[in-house]
Design a protein around this motif. Structure first.
Motif, mmCIF file in Angstrom:
data_model
loop_
_atom_site.group_PDB
_atom_site.id
_atom_site.type_symbol
_atom_site.label_atom_id
_atom_site.label_comp_id
_atom_site.label_asym_id
_atom_site.label_seq_id
_atom_site.Cartn_x
_atom_site.Cartn_y
_atom_site.Cartn_z
ATOM 1 N N ARG A 224 0.843 -1.192 0.000
ATOM 2 C CA ARG A 224 0.000 0.000 0.000
ATOM 3 C C ARG A 224 0.872 1.233 0.000
ATOM 4 O O ARG A 224 1.999 1.197 0.485
ATOM 5 C CB ARG A 224 -0.871 0.032 1.255
ATOM 6 C CG ARG A 224 -1.899 -1.068 1.288
ATOM 7 C CD ARG A 224 -2.494 -1.173 2.634
ATOM 8 N NE ARG A 224 -1.605 -2.063 3.411
ATOM 9 C CZ ARG A 224 -1.716 -2.260 4.696
ATOM 10 N NH1 ARG A 224 -2.619 -1.634 5.383
ATOM 11 N NH2 ARG A 224 -0.915 -3.086 5.322
ATOM 12 N N GLY A 225 0.356 2.326 -0.506
ATOM 13 C CA GLY A 225 1.116 3.557 -0.467
ATOM 14 C C GLY A 225 0.447 4.657 -1.256
ATOM 15 O O GLY A 225 -0.531 4.416 -1.965
ATOM 16 N N GLN A 226 0.965 5.835 -1.099
ATOM 17 C CA GLN A 226 0.480 6.994 -1.836
ATOM 18 C C GLN A 226 1.601 8.021 -1.854
ATOM 19 O O GLN A 226 2.475 7.999 -0.993
ATOM 20 C CB GLN A 226 -0.787 7.577 -1.225
ATOM 21 C CG GLN A 226 -0.644 8.086 0.178
ATOM 22 C CD GLN A 226 -0.797 6.997 1.220
ATOM 23 O OE1 GLN A 226 -1.414 5.969 0.973
ATOM 24 N NE2 GLN A 226 -0.206 7.194 2.381
ATOM 25 N N PRO A 227 1.579 8.889 -2.810
ATOM 26 C CA PRO A 227 2.643 9.905 -2.871
ATOM 27 C C PRO A 227 2.477 10.946 -1.766
ATOM 28 O O PRO A 227 1.374 11.189 -1.288
ATOM 29 C CB PRO A 227 2.450 10.540 -4.249
ATOM 30 C CG PRO A 227 1.026 10.287 -4.591
ATOM 31 C CD PRO A 227 0.647 8.997 -3.929
ATOM 32 N N LEU A 228 3.585 11.523 -1.358
ATOM 33 C CA LEU A 228 3.582 12.620 -0.406
ATOM 34 C C LEU A 228 4.080 13.875 -1.124
ATOM 35 O O LEU A 228 4.796 13.778 -2.117
ATOM 36 C CB LEU A 228 4.499 12.311 0.782
ATOM 37 C CG LEU A 228 4.062 11.181 1.700
ATOM 38 C CD1 LEU A 228 5.099 10.957 2.791
ATOM 39 C CD2 LEU A 228 2.719 11.473 2.321
ATOM 40 N N PRO A 229 3.720 15.040 -0.609
ATOM 41 C CA PRO A 229 4.095 16.289 -1.275
ATOM 42 C C PRO A 229 5.560 16.664 -1.022
ATOM 43 O O PRO A 229 5.862 17.656 -0.354
ATOM 44 C CB PRO A 229 3.143 17.307 -0.659
ATOM 45 C CG PRO A 229 2.922 16.788 0.731
ATOM 46 C CD PRO A 229 2.899 15.288 0.573
#
Length: 50
Positions: free
Chosen positions: A19-24
């Protein structure tokens, strides 16, 4: 990296639960987005202990 490759898809070739998502931010997540990084890590660890 995520702008060029599907990083999660690459990791899914080796693991089932990815699982994951981009960070700013760019490369140094804890330095560039400390609150977001800590929040994502805490959520992950809390989920693992539930």
């Amino acid at each position: 990296m995520g702008r060029h490759d599907d990083v999660l898809a690459t990791w899914r070739e080796y693991a089932d639960d990815v699982r994951g998502q981009p960070l700013p931010c760019d490369h140094y997540l804890p330095e560039e987005a400390p609150e977001e990084t800590a929040g994502r890590l805490l959520a992950f660890f809390q989920e693992q202990t539930s």
